[in-house]
Design a protein around this motif. Structure first.
Motif, PDB file in Angstrom:
ATOM      1  N   SER A   1      20.097   5.924  -4.609  1.00 34.13           N
ATOM      2  CA  SER A   1      19.033   6.593  -5.368  1.00 34.13           C
ATOM      3  C   SER A   1      18.025   7.332  -4.486  1.00 34.13           C
ATOM      4  O   SER A   1      17.047   7.884  -4.995  1.00 34.13           O
ATOM      5  CB  SER A   1      18.280   5.573  -6.234  1.00 34.13           C
ATOM      6  N   ASN A   2      18.245   7.338  -3.170  1.00 34.66           N
ATOM      7  CA  ASN A   2      17.280   7.963  -2.261  1.00 34.66           C
ATOM      8  C   ASN A   2      16.985   9.407  -2.633  1.00 34.66           C
ATOM      9  O   ASN A   2      15.825   9.828  -2.723  1.00 34.66           O
ATOM     10  CB  ASN A   2      17.806   7.906  -0.818  1.00 34.66           C
ATOM     11  N   GLU A   3      18.032  10.201  -2.837  1.00 32.44           N
ATOM     12  CA  GLU A   3      17.850  11.631  -3.125  1.00 32.44           C
ATOM     13  C   GLU A   3      17.211  11.854  -4.485  1.00 32.44           C
ATOM     14  O   GLU A   3      16.531  12.857  -4.709  1.00 32.44           O
ATOM     15  CB  GLU A   3      19.211  12.340  -3.070  1.00 32.44           C
ATOM     16  N   ILE A   4      17.402  10.915  -5.380  1.00 34.53           N
ATOM     17  CA  ILE A   4      16.877  11.070  -6.743  1.00 34.53           C
ATOM     18  C   ILE A   4      15.400  10.738  -6.812  1.00 34.53           C
ATOM     19  O   ILE A   4      14.629  11.408  -7.520  1.00 34.53           O
ATOM     20  CB  ILE A   4      17.667  10.165  -7.724  1.00 34.53           C
ATOM     21  N   LEU A   5      14.942   9.713  -6.047  1.00 32.02           N
ATOM     22  CA  LEU A   5      13.611   9.166  -6.241  1.00 32.02           C
ATOM     23  C   LEU A   5      12.648   9.342  -5.074  1.00 32.02           C
ATOM     24  O   LEU A   5      11.433   9.318  -5.284  1.00 32.02           O
ATOM     25  CB  LEU A   5      13.708   7.663  -6.564  1.00 32.02           C
ATOM     26  N   LEU A   6      13.150   9.491  -3.856  1.00 37.10           N
ATOM     27  CA  LEU A   6      12.264   9.445  -2.703  1.00 37.10           C
ATOM     28  C   LEU A   6      11.778  10.826  -2.282  1.00 37.10           C
ATOM     29  O   LEU A   6      12.508  11.806  -2.340  1.00 37.10           O
ATOM     30  CB  LEU A   6      12.966   8.762  -1.521  1.00 37.10           C
ATOM     31  N   PHE A   7      10.523  10.859  -1.850  1.00 37.83           N
ATOM     32  CA  PHE A   7       9.902  12.079  -1.350  1.00 37.83           C
ATOM     33  C   PHE A   7       9.283  11.735   0.006  1.00 37.83           C
ATOM     34  O   PHE A   7       8.343  10.950   0.084  1.00 37.83           O
ATOM     35  CB  PHE A   7       8.828  12.574  -2.328  1.00 37.83           C
TER      36      PHE A   7
ATOM     37  N   LEU B   1      16.351   2.167 -11.926  1.00 44.00           N
ATOM     38  CA  LEU B   1      15.736   0.850 -12.018  1.00 44.00           C
ATOM     39  C   LEU B   1      15.200   0.461 -10.642  1.00 44.00           C
ATOM     40  O   LEU B   1      15.915   0.551  -9.639  1.00 44.00           O
ATOM     41  CB  LEU B   1      16.750  -0.196 -12.490  1.00 44.00           C
ATOM     42  N   ILE B   2      13.937   0.055 -10.594  1.00 42.82           N
ATOM     43  CA  ILE B   2      13.334  -0.381  -9.335  1.00 42.82           C
ATOM     44  C   ILE B   2      12.683  -1.749  -9.538  1.00 42.82           C
ATOM     45  O   ILE B   2      12.389  -2.148 -10.681  1.00 42.82           O
ATOM     46  CB  ILE B   2      12.282   0.627  -8.810  1.00 42.82           C
ATOM     47  N   ILE B   3      12.458  -2.456  -8.437  1.00 39.53           N
ATOM     48  CA  ILE B   3      11.751  -3.740  -8.487  1.00 39.53           C
ATOM     49  C   ILE B   3      10.452  -3.607  -7.697  1.00 39.53           C
ATOM     50  O   ILE B   3      10.474  -3.371  -6.485  1.00 39.53           O
ATOM     51  CB  ILE B   3      12.600  -4.882  -7.915  1.00 39.53           C
ATOM     52  N   LEU B   4       9.336  -3.740  -8.390  1.00 36.66           N
ATOM     53  CA  LEU B   4       8.020  -3.725  -7.758  1.00 36.66           C
ATOM     54  C   LEU B   4       7.597  -5.152  -7.418  1.00 36.66           C
ATOM     55  O   LEU B   4       7.947  -6.090  -8.142  1.00 36.66           O
ATOM     56  CB  LEU B   4       6.984  -3.132  -8.701  1.00 36.66           C
TER      57      LEU B   4
ATOM     58  N   LEU C   1      12.051  -2.229  -4.167  1.00 35.65           N
ATOM     59  CA  LEU C   1      13.502  -2.164  -4.087  1.00 35.65           C
ATOM     60  C   LEU C   1      14.014  -1.056  -4.986  1.00 35.65           C
ATOM     61  O   LEU C   1      13.606  -0.943  -6.149  1.00 35.65           O
ATOM     62  CB  LEU C   1      14.128  -3.497  -4.515  1.00 35.65           C
ATOM     63  N   ILE C   2      14.890  -0.217  -4.459  1.00 36.41           N
ATOM     64  CA  ILE C   2      15.534   0.834  -5.250  1.00 36.41           C
ATOM     65  C   ILE C   2      17.041   0.643  -5.179  1.00 36.41           C
ATOM     66  O   ILE C   2      17.559  -0.008  -4.274  1.00 36.41           O
ATOM     67  CB  ILE C   2      15.147   2.241  -4.755  1.00 36.41           C
ATOM     68  N   CYS C   3      17.733   1.221  -6.134  1.00 36.75           N
ATOM     69  CA  CYS C   3      19.185   1.079  -6.195  1.00 36.75           C
ATOM     70  C   CYS C   3      19.852   1.843  -5.052  1.00 36.75           C
ATOM     71  O   CYS C   3      19.387   2.924  -4.655  1.00 36.75           O
ATOM     72  CB  CYS C   3      19.722   1.605  -7.523  1.00 36.75           C
TER      73      CYS C   3
ATOM     74  N   THR D   1       9.887   1.762   0.495  1.00 43.49           N
ATOM     75  CA  THR D   1      11.027   1.267  -0.280  1.00 43.49           C
ATOM     76  C   THR D   1      12.062   0.596   0.617  1.00 43.49           C
ATOM     77  O   THR D   1      12.059   0.749   1.836  1.00 43.49           O
ATOM     78  CB  THR D   1      11.707   2.411  -1.049  1.00 43.49           C
ATOM     79  N   GLN D   2      12.939  -0.132  -0.046  1.00 45.73           N
ATOM     80  CA  GLN D   2      14.086  -0.756   0.605  1.00 45.73           C
ATOM     81  C   GLN D   2      15.270  -0.648  -0.340  1.00 45.73           C
ATOM     82  O   GLN D   2      15.142  -0.943  -1.534  1.00 45.73           O
ATOM     83  CB  GLN D   2      13.773  -2.217   0.928  1.00 45.73           C
ATOM     84  N   VAL D   3      16.410  -0.215   0.160  1.00 46.72           N
ATOM     85  CA  VAL D   3      17.603  -0.041  -0.673  1.00 46.72           C
ATOM     86  C   VAL D   3      18.259  -1.398  -0.911  1.00 46.72           C
ATOM     87  O   VAL D   3      18.351  -2.231  -0.005  1.00 46.72           O
ATOM     88  CB  VAL D   3      18.603   0.928   0.001  1.00 46.72           C
ATOM     89  N   SER D   4      18.715  -1.618  -2.150  1.00 46.84           N
ATOM     90  CA  SER D   4      19.349  -2.886  -2.517  1.00 46.84           C
ATOM     91  C   SER D   4      20.653  -2.621  -3.260  1.00 46.84           C
ATOM     92  O   SER D   4      20.644  -2.057  -4.355  1.00 46.84           O
ATOM     93  CB  SER D   4      18.403  -3.713  -3.403  1.00 46.84           C
ATOM     94  N   SER D   5      21.755  -3.033  -2.650  1.00 49.33           N
ATOM     95  CA  SER D   5      23.049  -2.918  -3.337  1.00 49.33           C
ATOM     96  C   SER D   5      23.134  -3.923  -4.473  1.00 49.33           C
ATOM     97  O   SER D   5      23.796  -3.670  -5.489  1.00 49.33           O
ATOM     98  CB  SER D   5      24.193  -3.134  -2.339  1.00 49.33           C
ATOM     99  N   GLU D   6      22.441  -5.085  -4.341  1.00 50.51           N
ATOM    100  CA  GLU D   6      22.433  -6.092  -5.418  1.00 50.51           C
ATOM    101  C   GLU D   6      21.739  -5.539  -6.666  1.00 50.51           C
ATOM    102  O   GLU D   6      22.172  -5.790  -7.795  1.00 50.51           O
ATOM    103  CB  GLU D   6      21.718  -7.369  -4.953  1.00 50.51           C
TER     104      GLU D   6
END
Length: 299
Positions: free
Chosen positions: A146-152, A198-201, A141-143, A165-170
């Protein structure tokens, strides 16, 4: 009535608190939980460091009321402040994009939510987040945003692993709320970074990184001739800079004879001391530029 606070510990320099055993090439390994392998700091270590740090700054009677007497006189009475083990809340992990992320996991957040509740505190976004965690289908889960900041290429690359990944507004809401609690007003840069990184693994993924993404530093001893002393090479495992841990602190009325400090005064004294001097040296290797941490009391 018993009072509580939560003490956040943020590592400024690499941090080592040892298990007293060697595994493989690592001579000095971090102390870890038996079941999860997550690093932690023993509550007794926190108590000892804070007691020593405050010993020349506050009156002896107050010091003994809060922490108890000197160890050699420990049978006289217990201290009024009890320290829970400091558990991991978020750990930095190297990322191909964004430099690094702060990683947590469902188990970690569930534990944190339990202790927040025990302390009589509330983070509304945490309660909502915990109820949604097990529907993530083993994705990271990513915030939101945050796609442009973290994803490749649509994935997040942590160490040598590419993960879906999966985007989470929560998660974004929680990252914003908890960052305002953890970071001080002079840490706006880190606060903004945390809110986006912040991510959730999944728990199994976090366990792997907690075992293999720490920093292992070699040390050698130089002899009188200016050369390496034979057999002196040692490898020590450290928590990386920007690791965030937390400890549940319990306050009771003073047990010291002739002391009438109630729970509120015990708590107010302790909270005031932490707020007045939030940066201290902690853990092993502190004489070699390591172990500097920043404390933040909440509650």
């Amino acid at each position: 009535m018993t009072k509580y606070s939560i003490l956040f510990i943020k590592t400024i320099e690499r941090f080592y608190t040892g298990a007293g055993e060697a595994i493989g090439i690592i001579d000095n390994q971090l102390i870890r939980e038996r079941i999860t392998e997550f690093p932690f700091i023993q509550g007794s270590s926190i108590k000892g460091v804070l007691r020593d740090n405050l010993s020349d700054k506050i009156h002896k009677d107050i010091l003994e009321a809060l922490f108890g007497p000197e160890p050699s006189q420990g049978e006289e009475h217990a201290g009024a402040v009890s320290f829970g083990d400091a558990q991991i809340l978020a750990m930095p992990i190297r990322s191909l994009k964004g430099c690094f992320v702060w990683a947590t996991s469902p188990l970690i957040l569930h534990r944190f939510a339990e202790r927040v509740k025990i302390a009589g505190l509330s983070i509304s976004s945490l309660n909502l987040l915990v109820t949604t965690l097990y529907s993530q289908n083993n994705k990271v889960l990513i915030c939101n945003g945050s796609n442009e900041i973290l994803l490749f290429g649509g994935e997040i690359l942590l160490e040598e692993y590419a993960l879906k990944t999966q985007v989470s507004s929560e998660l974004k809401t929680f990252a914003t709320e908890i960052s305002n609690i953890i970071f001080s007003v002079d840490e706006n840069f880190l606060k903004t970074q945390f809110q986006n990184k912040l991510i959730i693994l999944p728990d199994d993924h976090f366990k792997y990184f907690a075992q293999h993404a720490t920093e292992v530093i070699p040390n050698i001893r130089i002899g009188e001739k200016g050369t390496t002393k034979t057999g002196s090479l040692r490898h020590t495992e450290h928590l990386p800079q920007e690791t965030i841990l937390y400890s549940l602190i319990t306050f009771e009325k003073s047990r010291k004879p002739n002391s009438n400090l109630p729970e509120d005064d015990v708590k107010n004294n302790f909270d005031g001391f932490i707020t007045a001097q939030p940066t201290i040296k902690f853990g092993g290797d502190k004489t070699t530029g390591k172990g500097l941490v920043k404390l933040k009391i909440w509650g």
